[in-house]
Design an enzyme around this catalytic site. Structure first.
Site, PDB file in Angstrom:
ATOM      1  N   GLU A  38      -2.326   3.296 -14.390  1.00  0.00           N
ATOM      2  CA  GLU A  38      -1.140   2.510 -14.041  1.00  0.00           C
ATOM      3  C   GLU A  38      -0.053   3.334 -13.363  1.00  0.00           C
ATOM      4  O   GLU A  38       0.838   2.785 -12.713  1.00  0.00           O
ATOM      5  CB  GLU A  38      -0.545   1.818 -15.277  1.00  0.00           C
ATOM      6  CG  GLU A  38       0.066   2.759 -16.307  1.00  0.00           C
ATOM      7  CD  GLU A  38      -0.951   3.256 -17.307  1.00  0.00           C
ATOM      8  OE1 GLU A  38      -0.546   3.862 -18.290  1.00  0.00           O
ATOM      9  OE2 GLU A  38      -2.150   3.038 -17.100  1.00  0.00           O
ATOM     10  N   ASN A  72      -2.528   7.649 -23.095  1.00  0.00           N
ATOM     11  CA  ASN A  72      -2.385   7.137 -21.735  1.00  0.00           C
ATOM     12  C   ASN A  72      -0.982   7.371 -21.202  1.00  0.00           C
ATOM     13  O   ASN A  72      -0.788   7.745 -20.046  1.00  0.00           O
ATOM     14  CB  ASN A  72      -2.723   5.641 -21.728  1.00  0.00           C
ATOM     15  CG  ASN A  72      -3.164   5.168 -20.363  1.00  0.00           C
ATOM     16  OD1 ASN A  72      -4.060   5.748 -19.779  1.00  0.00           O
ATOM     17  ND2 ASN A  72      -2.539   4.114 -19.871  1.00  0.00           N
ATOM     18  N   ASP A 113       8.881   7.703  24.250  1.00  0.00           N
ATOM     19  CA  ASP A 113      10.330   7.623  24.203  1.00  0.00           C
ATOM     20  C   ASP A 113      10.878   6.471  25.038  1.00  0.00           C
ATOM     21  O   ASP A 113      12.030   6.089  24.870  1.00  0.00           O
ATOM     22  CB  ASP A 113      10.966   8.931  24.675  1.00  0.00           C
ATOM     23  CG  ASP A 113      10.532   9.304  26.089  1.00  0.00           C
ATOM     24  OD1 ASP A 113       9.738   8.557  26.687  1.00  0.00           O
ATOM     25  OD2 ASP A 113      10.990  10.343  26.594  1.00  0.00           O
ATOM     26  N   VAL A 146      -5.802  -0.908 -20.358  1.00  0.00           N
ATOM     27  CA  VAL A 146      -4.671  -0.143 -19.845  1.00  0.00           C
ATOM     28  C   VAL A 146      -5.096   1.292 -19.557  1.00  0.00           C
ATOM     29  O   VAL A 146      -4.687   1.912 -18.567  1.00  0.00           O
ATOM     30  CB  VAL A 146      -3.498  -0.186 -20.845  1.00  0.00           C
ATOM     31  CG1 VAL A 146      -2.362   0.713 -20.373  1.00  0.00           C
ATOM     32  CG2 VAL A 146      -3.009  -1.615 -21.013  1.00  0.00           C
ATOM     33  N   ALA A 147      -5.952   1.846 -20.452  1.00  0.00           N
ATOM     34  CA  ALA A 147      -6.422   3.214 -20.256  1.00  0.00           C
ATOM     35  C   ALA A 147      -7.287   3.326 -19.009  1.00  0.00           C
ATOM     36  O   ALA A 147      -7.234   4.325 -18.280  1.00  0.00           O
ATOM     37  CB  ALA A 147      -7.201   3.678 -21.479  1.00  0.00           C
ATOM     38  N   GLU A 156     -11.842   8.156 -22.276  1.00  0.00           N
ATOM     39  CA  GLU A 156     -11.359   7.375 -23.423  1.00  0.00           C
ATOM     40  C   GLU A 156     -12.314   6.230 -23.744  1.00  0.00           C
ATOM     41  O   GLU A 156     -12.612   5.947 -24.917  1.00  0.00           O
ATOM     42  CB  GLU A 156      -9.948   6.853 -23.122  1.00  0.00           C
ATOM     43  CG  GLU A 156      -8.897   7.959 -23.052  1.00  0.00           C
ATOM     44  CD  GLU A 156      -7.580   7.475 -22.473  1.00  0.00           C
ATOM     45  OE1 GLU A 156      -7.295   6.266 -22.574  1.00  0.00           O
ATOM     46  OE2 GLU A 156      -6.832   8.300 -21.912  1.00  0.00           O
ATOM     47  N   ASP A 208       6.782   2.504  26.386  1.00  0.00           N
ATOM     48  CA  ASP A 208       5.906   2.964  25.309  1.00  0.00           C
ATOM     49  C   ASP A 208       5.929   2.039  24.093  1.00  0.00           C
ATOM     50  O   ASP A 208       5.078   2.165  23.210  1.00  0.00           O
ATOM     51  CB  ASP A 208       6.329   4.368  24.851  1.00  0.00           C
ATOM     52  CG  ASP A 208       6.184   5.404  25.950  1.00  0.00           C
ATOM     53  OD1 ASP A 208       5.161   5.354  26.657  1.00  0.00           O
ATOM     54  OD2 ASP A 208       7.088   6.236  26.112  1.00  0.00           O
ATOM     55  N   THR A 231      -0.532  11.297 -20.537  1.00  0.00           N
ATOM     56  CA  THR A 231      -1.350  11.856 -19.448  1.00  0.00           C
ATOM     57  C   THR A 231      -1.060  11.202 -18.107  1.00  0.00           C
ATOM     58  O   THR A 231      -1.067  11.863 -17.063  1.00  0.00           O
ATOM     59  CB  THR A 231      -2.843  11.714 -19.765  1.00  0.00           C
ATOM     60  OG1 THR A 231      -3.148  10.340 -20.024  1.00  0.00           O
ATOM     61  CG2 THR A 231      -3.201  12.543 -20.980  1.00  0.00           C
ATOM     62  N   ASP A 253       2.827  10.906  25.471  1.00  0.00           N
ATOM     63  CA  ASP A 253       3.311  10.871  26.842  1.00  0.00           C
ATOM     64  C   ASP A 253       3.558  12.309  27.302  1.00  0.00           C
ATOM     65  O   ASP A 253       3.387  13.251  26.527  1.00  0.00           O
ATOM     66  CB  ASP A 253       4.570  10.014  26.955  1.00  0.00           C
ATOM     67  CG  ASP A 253       5.728  10.569  26.132  1.00  0.00           C
ATOM     68  OD1 ASP A 253       5.466  11.351  25.193  1.00  0.00           O
ATOM     69  OD2 ASP A 253       6.883  10.214  26.406  1.00  0.00           O
TER      70      ASP A 253
END
Length: 858
Positions: free
Chosen positions: A266, A702, A608, A261-262, A677, A612, A705, A308
């Site tokens: 995530e 975790n 426009d 996980v660290a 870590e 296009d 931070t 254009d």
């Protein structure tokens, strides 16, 4: 089905009786409604699944399953909340943008006038069927492709389909396309194709196909695969080393998952989503509506801007800019259709004697005129044209020359006959009663149709001089009109018979001038490393003249412009070597965008018109105009400019670079912390720290931070030199250009400072594990502040506030009994706190030094 009967003047004796109502209903059932089918709405579950298929989200889901498997339900809930937050914000932004675009959208022709059962009726344009007899008048939008059976002085604006800025004259037997606008005259036409079979529908069909992932999506997908592989390898390594050292199986399993996980940032999806959402919000405040969040970052990677001309680089309004008479010339100031401006010669005001022949010229042009000017309404500060834009420009110029008011002119000199403009004669003549009983003849038209002896009673040298000046003005991109006049004692013949023996009054040069900010906008693009390209359906001479005036190309021969027919004749031409394209069709616009993408460029396309739409869809990011844009263009675009200003695209590019910089800054911060870590856990035992941190402590670090602090980094202001560096190559990895080097340096620095604090605490007899925990967390917060572009900026106060909040929660983990029990921590006292603060300060300094060493590559 009901319709409203209306009074409609006949377009002429040949007007057909039209379909019966019963036949119209039968054909409607057979051919379907006259509308381009909008894309089906994306179901909510598909939007959610698209968000969940993001590689980093899938890594997080895997980590959540692992935490559930080992019984770590609190952390599984935290990861789950991150996933839910990211998905909710992403889906909400897409839905909100779609609704905003729907509010801008309107049918190209909401109503149509048709002749059915022998009478004129107004019906919904969606109910027009092939075979319907369409009654066309000034201001009408043509509801379907049709063939004219009758036409009287008919001019249509086809810019929505072709990009051609000048109205096109139409006669009986010609065709008109769905979505085009009648700017003058009237006509009757038989509908030949409706819905998807019309020109509008065929262009919309080119929008099929997936434009592919954005550069950001490709980069994050690559990062997700790397992180998944590295995380798995490190967890297996740590788990094996722990077992070799005799640590328990369950302890190592929980710790290994905690390290997984660290190692995975995530909160990266949340940071990305927040950064994109904030960028979209800021862009909306500046006039740019984002339809898909990744489009924000894509703009920051744009290396080619294909735009254009009409209405984007130019005002989209015809303006008289120069007038010439045999006795002298003048420049005309002022923009739009507002009758405000001056006539000057060499920058100086004209004397009454100099102004007099110019007033006669413009007065005659105002009399030979069917347009009118509409003053600003409440809340609208823009003068608008009613009728032919070119004729409206003549009225504005006459007002600037202090000619009599248009209405007063017609009262003093009422018109009693006219020979309307047509594509064969290329001129228009009107006859007016003068107060003395004589007849005034007013004529204007193309120089080649007016500057001839059959029309003008002028010496050959005068005609030659006028022709040369007309050619010079045309080569500069102006549309040139020649104006003539004369008096007759009395007149009883058709107006066309008066077109001889007239006096040349002069020439009028009209153009759609560049926007005031166009040149500066393109200069800003070049400074940012973006290559501008003009693609228009207009005349090549006009396109070249505008391109020179805005600095897109150097002054020189118009041969630097590539036209659609030339491209069709030489399909192997290197399209990326050309900067100005003219007379292009929708497929060729698509080919130009594809050619640039094949070279690895990230393309943005503005437009426009219906023509296009395919290129907007195919480009990495399509930018449509919200005020005047066609529905097909808006639906194909990723970004809709509510103010129709190209400069807003440059603002959006800066916002995109800001977003990308913030994402990379977070990656340096989060991945350096995660790597630190892991390094602490691997190197700690070598320094006598058997199990440096417990699983709960790793997860708490975790959470603090990568939580609020990490997310706050997504709101950092743009770097001062963001628009002075080239765009990043589309194939460049998100960790390239110095990111992984900074990441490794900071990871080693945070590891060293944290372990130094931990070993010092053990030597001092302090609870070293708690000191190490606090030091590692504090060092990462120090890096968060040290990586800022401006440390003391008052923008984004959320970041220092979140750092302070995370620091307080870190202290709470040491002193709040419930957290002490949960995380197995102990109070560290002032000495331990001092060691942690020293580690944080050292990490801050290291981050500043690292940022300075790599700032040119940031």
């Amino acid at each position: 089905m009901t319709s409203r009967a209306i009074e409609m003047p006949s377009a002429g004796p040949s007007a057909p009786t039209g379909l019966t109502q019963a036949e119209a209903e039968r054909r409607l059932a057979r051919y379907g409604r006259n509308e381009v089918a909008p894309p089906p709405p994306t179901p909510l579950h598909r939007r959610v699944l698209a968000q969940l298929r993001d590689p980093l989200i899938m890594v997080l889901l895997g980590a959540a399953l692992l935490t559930v498997a080992i019984g770590d339900h609190p952390d599984a809930v935290v990861i789950g909340l991150v996933v839910v937050f990211n998905t909710t914000v992403g889906v909400a932004q897409e839905v909100r943008a779609d609704r905003a675009v729907a509010a801008l959208s309107a049918l190209s022709a909401p109503h149509a006038r048709v002749r059915r059962d022998g009478g004129a009726h107004e019906v919904s344009a969606a109910l027009v069927v092939p075979g319907d007899s369409l009654l066309l008048g000034e201001g009408d939008i043509v509801a379907a492709d049709a063939e004219l059976t009758d036409a009287s002085a008919l001019l249509t604006d086809e810019s929505m389909l072709t990009g051609e800025s000048e109205p096109v004259a139409k006669d009986a037997g010609d065709t008109v396309g769905a979505g085009t606008v009648v700017v003058r005259g009237r006509g009757v036409a038989t509908a030949t194709a409706t819905g998807s079979s019309s020109a509008l529908g065929r262009i919309a069909a080119l929008l099929d196909g997936d434009p592919g992932p954005t550069p950001l999506q490709r980069r994050l997908a690559s990062l997700g695969r790397v992180l998944a592989a590295v995380t798995l390898a490190l967890c297996v390594l740590f788990f094996a080393l722990g077992l070799l050292r005799g640590l328990g199986l369950s302890t190592m399993a929980v710790t290994a998952v905690s390290l997984a996980v660290a190692a995975v940032p995530e909160s990266l999806p949340a940071v990305v989503t927040l950064a994109l959402a904030l960028g979209a919000r800021r862009m909306a405040a500046r006039g740019a509506l984002v339809r898909r969040l990744p489009a924000v970052e894509t703009l920051g990677s744009v290396s080619v801007l294909a735009t254009d001309k009409t209405g984007t680089l130019t005002e989209g309004r015809m303006v008289v800019q120069h007038v010439w008479t045999p006795s002298g010339a003048a420049d005309v100031s002022g923009g739009g259709y507002a009758p405000h401006g001056d006539l000057t010669r060499a920058g100086r005001p004209l004397t009454p004697e100099q102004l007099r022949p110019l007033q006669e010229l413009l007065t005659t042009a105002a009399l030979c005129n069917d347009a009118s000017l509409k003053p600003p309404r409440s809340g609208n500060e823009v003068w608008t044209a009613v009728g032919d834009p070119m004729e409206a420009a003549l009225l504005a110029a006459a007002a600037k020359a202090h000619c009599p008011d248009h209405a007063e002119l017609h009262l003093a000199c009422p018109r009693f006959a006219e020979a309307p403009f047509d594509s064969l004669r290329k001129r228009m003549t009107t006859l007016h009663h003068l107060p003395d009983g004589n007849v005034l003849v007013c004529l204007k038209g193309a120089p080649e149709a007016v500057l001839v002896p059959a029309v003008l009673a002028e010496p050959p040298e005068v005609l030659d001089r006028a022709r040369r000046r007309a050619a010079e003005l045309a080569s500069e991109g102006f549309r040139v009109l020649a104006v003539a006049g004369g008096e007759r004692l009395q007149w009883g013949l058709p107006a066309a018979e008066a077109e001889h023996g007239l006096s040349l009054l002069g020439l009028i040069a009209i153009s759609d001038p560049p926007k005031a900010a166009a040149a500066a906008t393109l200069k800003a693009c070049r400074a940012a490393g973006i290559t501008p390209v003009m693609i228009t359906g207009d005349h090549p001479a006009t396109a070249h003249a505008i391109a020179v005036r805005i600095g897109l190309v150097e002054e020189g021969p118009a041969g630097s412009v590539l036209t659609g027919p030339e491209l069709a004749a030489a399909p192997d031409t290197d399209l990326t070597a050309v900067r100005v394209f003219a007379r292009t069709d929708p497929q060729q616009k698509l080919d130009i965008v594809r050619a640039w993408r094949a070279r690895g460029a990230v393309t943005a396309m503005t437009g426009d018109g219906v023509n296009d739409g395919p290129a907007l869809h195919q480009a990495d990011i399509g930018v449509a105009m919200g005020e005047r844009g066609a529905e097909v263009a808006r639906q194909a675009a990723d970004l809709v400019l509510t103010d129709d200003e190209l400069s807003t695209v440059v603002t959006a590019v800066e916002e995109g670079r800001r977003v990308y910089d913030n994402i990379r800054r977070f990656l340096v911060y989060a991945m350096a912390g995660g790597a630190a870590e892991i390094l602490v856990m691997l190197a700690g035992p070598l320094l006598g720290l058997a199990l440096p941190l417990r699983a709960g402590q790793i997860l708490w670090i975790n959470l603090l931070t990568h939580g609020l602090t990490g997310v706050a980094m997504g709101a950092e202001p743009a770097a001062p030199q963001a628009m002075q560096r080239p765009p990043r190559p589309p194939g460049q990895h998100i960790l390239a250009s110095g990111v992984w080097q900074r990441l490794l340096v900071l990871a080693v620095a945070v590891t060293a400072f944290s372990l130094m604090a931990g070993t010092a605490a053990r030597a001092m007899g302090l609870p070293w594990q708690s000191v190490l925990f606090l030091s590692l967390l504090g060092a990462q917060l120090g890096v968060a502040l040290g990586l800022r572009a401006r440390v003391l900026t008052t923008q984004n106060l959320f970041l220092p506030a979140s750092v302070a909040a995370s620091a307080l929660l870190a202290m709470a983990a040491l002193y709040v009994p419930a957290l002490q029990a949960l995380l197995d921590t102990r109070p560290v006292g002032w000495a331990g706190t001092g060691l942690a603060m020293a580690a944080a300060l050292a990490a801050f300094v290291a981050a500043r030094l690292v940022r300075g060493a790599f700032h040119r590559r940031a």
